[in-house]
Design a protein around this motif. Structure first.
Motif, PDB file in Angstrom:
ATOM      1  N   ALA A   1       0.852  -1.590   0.348  1.00 35.01           N
ATOM      2  CA  ALA A   1       0.173   0.018  -0.291  1.00 35.01           C
ATOM      3  C   ALA A   1       0.866   1.243   0.012  1.00 35.01           C
ATOM      4  O   ALA A   1       0.974   2.223  -0.644  1.00 35.01           O
ATOM      5  N   TYR A   2       1.979   1.327   0.473  1.00 37.30           N
ATOM      6  CA  TYR A   2       2.772   2.243  -0.230  1.00 37.30           C
ATOM      7  C   TYR A   2       3.461   2.143  -0.572  1.00 37.30           C
ATOM      8  O   TYR A   2       3.807   3.150  -1.058  1.00 37.30           O
ATOM      9  N   GLY A   3       3.918   1.436  -1.618  1.00 35.98           N
ATOM     10  CA  GLY A   3       4.376   1.120  -2.938  1.00 35.98           C
ATOM     11  C   GLY A   3       3.379   2.340  -3.895  1.00 35.98           C
ATOM     12  O   GLY A   3       3.926   2.615  -4.421  1.00 35.98           O
ATOM     13  N   LEU A   4       2.156   1.548  -3.333  1.00 42.45           N
ATOM     14  CA  LEU A   4       0.932   2.231  -4.399  1.00 42.45           C
ATOM     15  C   LEU A   4       0.743   3.431  -4.005  1.00 42.45           C
ATOM     16  O   LEU A   4       0.978   4.379  -5.393  1.00 42.45           O
TER      17      LEU A   4
ATOM     18  N   ARG B   1       6.372   0.960 -12.940  1.00 42.89           N
ATOM     19  CA  ARG B   1       5.039   1.679 -12.144  1.00 42.89           C
ATOM     20  C   ARG B   1       4.664  -0.524 -11.505  1.00 42.89           C
ATOM     21  O   ARG B   1       4.919  -0.126 -10.569  1.00 42.89           O
ATOM     22  N   THR B   2       4.384  -1.691 -12.298  1.00 38.33           N
ATOM     23  CA  THR B   2       4.309  -2.275 -11.847  1.00 38.33           C
ATOM     24  C   THR B   2       5.327  -3.148 -11.081  1.00 38.33           C
ATOM     25  O   THR B   2       5.703  -3.172  -9.962  1.00 38.33           O
ATOM     26  N   CYS B   3       6.438  -2.626 -11.793  1.00 34.82           N
ATOM     27  CA  CYS B   3       7.887  -3.296 -11.489  1.00 34.82           C
ATOM     28  C   CYS B   3       8.686  -2.333 -10.176  1.00 34.82           C
ATOM     29  O   CYS B   3       8.818  -3.071  -9.049  1.00 34.82           O
ATOM     30  N   ILE B   4       8.268  -0.916  -9.784  1.00 39.32           N
ATOM     31  CA  ILE B   4       8.176  -0.215  -8.755  1.00 39.32           C
ATOM     32  C   ILE B   4       7.591  -0.690  -7.903  1.00 39.32           C
ATOM     33  O   ILE B   4       8.559  -0.802  -6.576  1.00 39.32           O
ATOM     34  N   TRP B   5       5.862  -1.080  -8.009  1.00 37.29           N
ATOM     35  CA  TRP B   5       5.366  -1.201  -7.163  1.00 37.29           C
ATOM     36  C   TRP B   5       5.925  -2.698  -6.417  1.00 37.29           C
ATOM     37  O   TRP B   5       5.716  -3.089  -5.192  1.00 37.29           O
ATOM     38  N   LEU B   6       6.081  -3.748  -7.627  1.00 39.74           N
ATOM     39  CA  LEU B   6       6.556  -4.914  -6.508  1.00 39.74           C
ATOM     40  C   LEU B   6       7.359  -4.868  -5.728  1.00 39.74           C
ATOM     41  O   LEU B   6       7.548  -6.403  -5.597  1.00 39.74           O
ATOM     42  N   SER B   7       8.710  -4.009  -5.272  1.00 43.30           N
ATOM     43  CA  SER B   7       9.694  -4.278  -5.131  1.00 43.30           C
ATOM     44  C   SER B   7       9.042  -3.520  -3.738  1.00 43.30           C
ATOM     45  O   SER B   7      10.488  -4.582  -2.852  1.00 43.30           O
ATOM     46  N   TYR B   8       8.128  -2.685  -3.490  1.00 44.22           N
ATOM     47  CA  TYR B   8       7.893  -3.004  -2.147  1.00 44.22           C
ATOM     48  C   TYR B   8       7.273  -4.289  -1.095  1.00 44.22           C
ATOM     49  O   TYR B   8       7.101  -4.415   0.021  1.00 44.22           O
TER      50      TYR B   8
ATOM     51  N   LYS C   1      10.414 -13.783 -10.844  1.00 41.91           N
ATOM     52  CA  LYS C   1       9.742 -11.957 -10.842  1.00 41.91           C
ATOM     53  C   LYS C   1       9.546 -12.302 -12.326  1.00 41.91           C
ATOM     54  O   LYS C   1       8.652 -11.092 -12.139  1.00 41.91           O
ATOM     55  N   ILE C   2      10.430 -12.439 -13.651  1.00 39.99           N
ATOM     56  CA  ILE C   2       9.488 -11.739 -15.047  1.00 39.99           C
ATOM     57  C   ILE C   2       8.380 -13.067 -14.886  1.00 39.99           C
ATOM     58  O   ILE C   2       7.479 -11.948 -16.029  1.00 39.99           O
ATOM     59  N   HIS C   3       7.878 -13.628 -14.691  1.00 35.08           N
ATOM     60  CA  HIS C   3       6.364 -14.234 -15.189  1.00 35.08           C
ATOM     61  C   HIS C   3       5.737 -13.646 -14.017  1.00 35.08           C
ATOM     62  O   HIS C   3       4.314 -13.532 -14.805  1.00 35.08           O
ATOM     63  N   ILE C   4       5.862 -13.329 -12.955  1.00 33.91           N
ATOM     64  CA  ILE C   4       4.574 -12.582 -12.364  1.00 33.91           C
ATOM     65  C   ILE C   4       4.569 -11.094 -12.844  1.00 33.91           C
ATOM     66  O   ILE C   4       3.384 -10.837 -12.968  1.00 33.91           O
ATOM     67  N   THR C   5       5.556 -10.583 -13.264  1.00 28.41           N
ATOM     68  CA  THR C   5       5.552  -9.176 -13.516  1.00 28.41           C
ATOM     69  C   THR C   5       5.212  -9.206 -15.176  1.00 28.41           C
ATOM     70  O   THR C   5       3.617  -8.325 -14.884  1.00 28.41           O
ATOM     71  N   THR C   6       4.957 -10.340 -15.853  1.00 26.11           N
ATOM     72  CA  THR C   6       4.696  -9.937 -17.037  1.00 26.11           C
ATOM     73  C   THR C   6       2.679 -10.977 -17.483  1.00 26.11           C
ATOM     74  O   THR C   6       1.996  -9.987 -17.623  1.00 26.11           O
ATOM     75  N   CYS C   7       2.700 -11.140 -16.219  1.00 21.05           N
ATOM     76  CA  CYS C   7       1.119 -11.104 -15.189  1.00 21.05           C
ATOM     77  C   CYS C   7       0.274 -10.187 -15.548  1.00 21.05           C
ATOM     78  O   CYS C   7      -0.405  -9.485 -14.923  1.00 21.05           O
TER      79      CYS C   7
END
Length: 426
Positions: free
Chosen positions: A184-187, A220-227, A239-245
């Motif tokens: 939520a902080y990352g969002l 933006r998705t990659c940055i958000w998931l980094s949190y 990581k690539i599999h999850i980000t791609t989805c």
């Protein structure tokens, strides 16, 4: 996107030199083939079976015999290496688990759809009927193989660079401790670039605007998931599999939620949509330029992509207006949609990891509600509406997109097709 793997190597697997079906036979069940389906010489029955498995996301079946070793013989009859029961000779391959595995072992892929694939003959009258129906949509005796070349190299380089960065994020708020709070902080962080006053209007979207938009949303998705610490600890491949989805889900859900916030705050009109963090589009006045994507005129592409309201998920935005999810609830919805979908697609270790992530986030959501004294069951019911609306929209999009593949409407040549493996335009 392979089903759960097994240590058993079937004598009928694709890397076996024995029992290879004769030319003209389905490589799955050895019955007469009807051309290539999903990249593999197969019969219509096995092609339909694979299509059902992929479209319904049901790739995890129990082996009928329990030993994961059943397969058809060269005549298409059911064979068990260690049978528990006696089956009649005419029995067809009924073990869904082993049949699914063979489809994937042979290299069947959803992006390997091939057109004019069936080797069958039809009457002249039937052929004329099909031609007449096709002519109502397009009258082009010869078409170029590709309408454009779409280079996604820069986008993927940026994605890989961000995913390779394992530096820890720092939190100004000391109350941020569990994974859901961190997401939520990352969002909030990735939304800081959102313009809320005097937002410019994008009047036309073509290939240039699409590429810029995709790159921005993937980043933006990659940055958000980094949190999400658990995500950071995964291998690069995972990581690539999850980000791609995730990036497609993140784009639709987060942009719909932001649009709802801007509308409620009267920062944009009811027909405006928060296309990017720095621009709006008016859903009634927007012009689409699809010359790069298809040989069909842009004004006909709603047949294969849906209306502007459908493309931008307007019903989802309306749902966001009603539910008004918090950042924590929105993050939970995003992860739940992605992890459930991808886990069922890939199975195996990925399924186990994502189920564990879901459990952690569910516990965090429970803690979030209890600390706030919220009406737990009521809010769960509310956010469930968002998930249901999203899934219903995706089913409608899937049905519309199928028509585009039937008429071979998407003719761009992509440098990398895996970015859209869950939303194919090829």
């Amino acid at each position: 996107m392979n089903p759960s793997t097994s240590t058993y190597d079937s004598p009928f697997s694709s890397n076996s030199g024995k029992n290879t079906p004769d030319t003209g036979k389905c490589q799955i069940c050895f019955q007469p083939a009807h051309g290539k389906h999903f990249g593999v010489e197969s019969c219509r029955a096995c092609a339909a079976f694979y299509r059902r498995v992929f479209v319904t996301h049901k790739q995890h079946f129990k082996c009928r015999e329990g030993n994961k070793k059943c397969a058809p013989d060269v005549y298409g009859r059911l064979v068990f290496l260690f049978p528990k029961h006696n089956y009649p000779d005419h029995s067809r391959w009924s073990c869904k688990r082993c049949r699914t595995k063979r489809c994937f072992d042979l290299g069947m892929k959803p992006d390997n759809i091939q057109y004019n694939r069936d080797h069958f003959f039809c009457s002249e009258d039937f052929s004329n009927q099909v031609t007449r129906k096709s002519d109502t949509i397009v009258r082009a005796p010869s078409l170029p193989e590709f309408t454009s070349f779409v280079d996604l190299s820069a986008l993927l380089e940026s994605r890989n660079r961000l995913l390779s960065d394992k530096s820890q994020n720092f939190f100004d708020d000391l109350s941020v401790s569990n994974p859901l709070q961190k997401l939520a902080y990352g969002l909030k962080e990735v939304r800081k670039q959102q313009i809320s006053n005097n937002i410019p209007i994008t009047k036309c979207i073509g290939m240039k605007e699409s590429l810029e938009f995709w790159k921005s949303e993937v980043e933006r998705t990659c940055i958000w998931l980094s949190y999400f610490d658990e995500f950071q600890n995964l291998s690069m491949e995972d990581k690539i599999h999850i980000t791609t989805c995730m990036w497609i889900i993140f784009t639709r859900v987060e942009r719909s939620a932001m649009t709802a916030e801007l509308r409620r705050a009267s920062k944009c009109q009811h027909k405006d949509f928060a296309f990017t963090t720095y621009s709006l589009i008016n859903t009634e006045a927007l012009k689409w330029d699809f010359e790069w994507l298809s040989h069909f005129p842009s004004d006909q592409m709603n047949t294969f992509l849906g209306t502007t309201q459908m493309i931008l998920c307007e019903p989802l935005t309306n749902c966001m207006m009603d539910v008004q999810p918090t950042d924590e609830e929105l993050c939970y919805i995003l992860c739940d949609l992605c992890f459930y979908f991808l886990g069922n697609k890939m199975g195996g270790e990925m399924l186990e990891k994502l189920e564990q992530f879901q459990k952690v986030l569910a516990d965090n959501l429970h803690q979030y509600y209890t600390q706030r004294g919220s009406r737990y069951s009521h809010r769960l019911g509310q956010i469930l509406k968002i998930s249901q609306q999203y899934k219903a929209l995706m089913e409608e999009k899937r049905k519309i997109r199928v028509l585009g593949h039937v008429f071979n409407a998407f003719r761009a040549n992509w440098s990398h097709t895996d970015l859209f493996i869950y939303e194919p335009f090829h």
